[in-house]
Design a protein around this motif. Sequence first.
Motif, PDB file in Angstrom:
ATOM      1  N   ALA A  22       0.861  -1.279   0.045  1.00 12.73           N
ATOM      2  CA  ALA A  22      -0.015   0.215  -0.067  1.00 12.73           C
ATOM      3  C   ALA A  22       0.826   1.102  -0.086  1.00 12.73           C
ATOM      4  N   ALA A  23       2.063   1.057   0.776  1.00  9.08           N
ATOM      5  CA  ALA A  23       2.808   2.336   0.728  1.00  9.08           C
ATOM      6  C   ALA A  23       3.549   2.511  -0.603  1.00  9.08           C
ATOM      7  N   ASP A  24       3.994   1.334  -1.302  1.00  8.62           N
ATOM      8  CA  ASP A  24       4.350   1.579  -2.675  1.00  8.62           C
ATOM      9  C   ASP A  24       3.244   2.413  -3.589  1.00  8.62           C
ATOM     10  N   VAL A  25       2.054   1.848  -3.469  1.00  7.85           N
ATOM     11  CA  VAL A  25       1.009   2.435  -4.103  1.00  7.85           C
ATOM     12  C   VAL A  25       0.872   3.969  -3.957  1.00  7.85           C
ATOM     13  N   ALA A  26       0.847   4.221  -3.019  1.00  5.72           N
ATOM     14  CA  ALA A  26       0.737   5.758  -2.313  1.00  5.72           C
ATOM     15  C   ALA A  26       1.974   6.678  -2.812  1.00  5.72           C
ATOM     16  N   ALA A  27       3.010   6.002  -2.701  1.00  2.00           N
ATOM     17  CA  ALA A  27       4.135   6.671  -3.176  1.00  2.00           C
ATOM     18  C   ALA A  27       4.604   6.990  -4.494  1.00  2.00           C
ATOM     19  N   THR A  28       3.934   6.129  -5.415  1.00  2.00           N
ATOM     20  CA  THR A  28       4.313   6.278  -6.974  1.00  2.00           C
ATOM     21  C   THR A  28       2.924   6.679  -7.769  1.00  2.00           C
ATOM     22  N   THR A  29       1.910   6.262  -7.279  1.00  2.00           N
ATOM     23  CA  THR A  29       0.770   6.409  -8.376  1.00  2.00           C
ATOM     24  C   THR A  29      -0.314   7.395  -7.704  1.00  2.00           C
ATOM     25  N   SER A  30      -0.595   8.504  -8.251  1.00  2.64           N
ATOM     26  CA  SER A  30      -1.597   9.437  -7.741  1.00  2.64           C
ATOM     27  C   SER A  30      -3.040   9.056  -8.213  1.00  2.64           C
ATOM     28  N   VAL A  31      -4.104   9.570  -7.790  1.00  2.00           N
ATOM     29  CA  VAL A  31      -5.453   9.312  -8.191  1.00  2.00           C
ATOM     30  C   VAL A  31      -5.563  10.117  -9.598  1.00  2.00           C
ATOM     31  N   ARG A  32      -4.821  11.192  -9.848  1.00  2.00           N
ATOM     32  CA  ARG A  32      -4.840  11.790 -11.157  1.00  2.00           C
ATOM     33  C   ARG A  32      -4.039  10.695 -12.243  1.00  2.00           C
ATOM     34  N   ASP A  33      -3.249   9.826 -11.747  1.00  2.00           N
ATOM     35  CA  ASP A  33      -2.445   9.135 -12.726  1.00  2.00           C
ATOM     36  C   ASP A  33      -3.334   7.993 -13.105  1.00  2.00           C
ATOM     37  N   ALA A  34      -4.000   7.516 -12.055  1.00  2.00           N
ATOM     38  CA  ALA A  34      -5.047   6.431 -12.293  1.00  2.00           C
ATOM     39  C   ALA A  34      -6.064   6.933 -13.293  1.00  2.00           C
ATOM     40  N   ILE A  35      -6.712   8.019 -13.030  1.00  2.00           N
ATOM     41  CA  ILE A  35      -7.495   8.567 -13.859  1.00  2.00           C
ATOM     42  C   ILE A  35      -7.233   8.650 -15.210  1.00  2.00           C
ATOM     43  N   ASP A  36      -5.995   9.201 -15.479  1.00  2.00           N
ATOM     44  CA  ASP A  36      -5.650   9.254 -16.999  1.00  2.00           C
ATOM     45  C   ASP A  36      -5.295   8.023 -17.577  1.00  2.00           C
ATOM     46  N   ALA A  37      -4.906   7.199 -16.713  1.00  2.00           N
ATOM     47  CA  ALA A  37      -4.723   5.833 -17.217  1.00  2.00           C
ATOM     48  C   ALA A  37      -5.968   5.129 -17.644  1.00  2.00           C
ATOM     49  N   LEU A  38      -6.930   5.166 -16.793  1.00  2.00           N
ATOM     50  CA  LEU A  38      -8.226   4.674 -17.137  1.00  2.00           C
ATOM     51  C   LEU A  38      -8.632   5.328 -18.391  1.00  2.00           C
ATOM     52  N   GLU A  39      -8.722   6.830 -18.507  1.00  2.00           N
ATOM     53  CA  GLU A  39      -9.187   7.391 -19.831  1.00  2.00           C
ATOM     54  C   GLU A  39      -8.440   6.794 -21.177  1.00  2.00           C
ATOM     55  N   ALA A  40      -7.149   6.639 -21.098  1.00  2.00           N
ATOM     56  CA  ALA A  40      -6.222   6.269 -22.049  1.00  2.00           C
ATOM     57  C   ALA A  40      -6.715   4.936 -22.630  1.00  2.00           C
ATOM     58  N   ALA A  41      -7.118   4.028 -21.316  1.00  2.00           N
ATOM     59  CA  ALA A  41      -7.445   2.563 -21.953  1.00  2.00           C
ATOM     60  C   ALA A  41      -8.662   2.692 -22.713  1.00  2.00           C
ATOM     61  N   LEU A  42      -9.737   3.746 -22.264  1.00  2.00           N
ATOM     62  CA  LEU A  42     -11.022   3.686 -22.954  1.00  2.00           C
ATOM     63  C   LEU A  42     -10.692   4.305 -24.307  1.00  2.00           C
ATOM     64  N   ARG A  43     -10.028   5.267 -24.470  1.00  2.00           N
ATOM     65  CA  ARG A  43      -9.609   5.975 -25.733  1.00  2.00           C
ATOM     66  C   ARG A  43      -9.134   5.011 -26.633  1.00  2.00           C
ATOM     67  N   GLY A  44      -8.238   4.413 -26.027  1.00  2.00           N
ATOM     68  CA  GLY A  44      -7.518   3.174 -26.961  1.00  2.00           C
ATOM     69  C   GLY A  44      -8.277   1.926 -27.297  1.00  2.00           C
ATOM     70  N   GLY A  45      -9.439   1.893 -27.037  1.00  2.00           N
ATOM     71  CA  GLY A  45     -10.249   0.830 -27.696  1.00  2.00           C
ATOM     72  C   GLY A  45     -10.685  -0.166 -26.714  1.00  2.00           C
ATOM     73  N   LEU A  46     -10.292  -0.124 -25.252  1.00  2.00           N
ATOM     74  CA  LEU A  46     -10.799  -1.120 -24.274  1.00  2.00           C
ATOM     75  C   LEU A  46     -12.249  -1.344 -24.095  1.00  2.00           C
ATOM     76  N   ASP A  47     -12.904  -2.408 -24.514  1.00  2.00           N
ATOM     77  CA  ASP A  47     -14.205  -2.459 -24.247  1.00  2.00           C
ATOM     78  C   ASP A  47     -14.786  -3.302 -23.047  1.00  2.00           C
ATOM     79  N   PRO A  48     -15.192  -2.446 -22.355  1.00  2.00           N
ATOM     80  CA  PRO A  48     -15.834  -3.119 -20.959  1.00  2.00           C
ATOM     81  C   PRO A  48     -16.918  -4.117 -21.035  1.00  2.00           C
ATOM     82  N   GLU A  49     -17.469  -4.196 -21.859  1.00  2.00           N
ATOM     83  CA  GLU A  49     -18.405  -4.906 -22.480  1.00  2.00           C
ATOM     84  C   GLU A  49     -17.883  -6.422 -22.406  1.00  2.00           C
ATOM     85  N   ARG A  50     -16.667  -6.734 -22.800  1.00  2.00           N
ATOM     86  CA  ARG A  50     -15.973  -7.845 -22.995  1.00  2.00           C
ATOM     87  C   ARG A  50     -15.487  -8.568 -21.683  1.00  2.00           C
ATOM     88  N   ASP A  51     -15.370  -7.568 -20.550  1.00  2.00           N
ATOM     89  CA  ASP A  51     -14.765  -7.884 -19.240  1.00  2.00           C
ATOM     90  C   ASP A  51     -15.520  -9.373 -18.929  1.00  2.00           C
TER      91      ASP A  51
END
Length: 328
Positions: A22-51
């Motif tokens: 948990a300390a590693d997560v907090a030290a390296t990845t901000s919530v903004r980083d996570a938001i941007d990663a999720l957005e990039a995945a959707l823009r890149g064509g990830l289809d949640p319906e196939r999960d």
Amino acid sequence: MSDAVTAPPAHVTFAGMTLVSAADVAATTSVRDAIDALEAALRGGLDPERDAPRSRLTTAAGELLIMPSTLGAFAGVKLLSSTPENPARGLPLIQGAYLLFEGEDQRPAAVVDGIALTNLRTPATSALAVRHLTPDTATGPARLTVFGTGPQARAHVAAMAAVREIAEVTLVGRSPRRVDALAVEVAAAGLPVRTAAPGDPDAVAHADIVCCCTSATTPLFDGALVKDDAVVVAMGSHFPDARETDDALVARAAVVVESRASTLREAGDIVMPVAAGVLTPDRLVTLADVVTSRAHLPVQGPRLFKGTGMPWQDLVVAAEIFCRITGR
């Protein structure tokens, strides 16, 4: 509640896998980083319906939940235990770990703290929705109301502050002691804060953003109180017979979901209005379609995002954490 991260720590390995605390997560990845990663995945064509659907196994003490997903060079699975008696013992209701695989040989690459991952990816998904559901007419700082006092409520305050300037936070919870304790944390983060009792109409009527982060099984407020230009996030329930919002809100709102299939399988906030004839499935809009501009929401009326938490979100954020820790 700071969104800042520090330099990546030296990572620990075991059997060739990176062990991510948990300390590693907090030290390296901000919530903004996570938001941007999720957005990039959707823009890149990830289809949640196939999960793959979330699977559940009843155990002697509660449930075991299994959530697998795959994307590109990565695949992974989150294993969680849900133990209803734990909160009374002073222990987390949900515990678990995430196992990440990488490459053509699908080698085990990392084990990530499951609570830390969930407490990052869930508010990041909500914040991504708010980023795209906020009406174009919205101006100035937003008034945020959060229902709940647990880790998700805390994390959602920080996540909303990452995508909107916040004028004031209103906290609503059943325990005055826990509400007051969270208010101290919010104030220490530099956000104006006040508390309200459950049932206080002003908590909803004056809010630009409402985040429902509870274990409630019945609606938390009267949906008629929600402003026409407000955004409501409901993320606390992932059972078809439990809900945080009511038919009055669903009838008025543009309804955005992670995936139609998962929502109609798990989300009582949507399943029950559909069963009652208040909502038809064709009205559901996916977050992926909103993010990629394949869908446009009505100008008038509130906007409701219903999240249940999906495996693809864990995978995308776990991979982002792993790449940041390993310097990829």
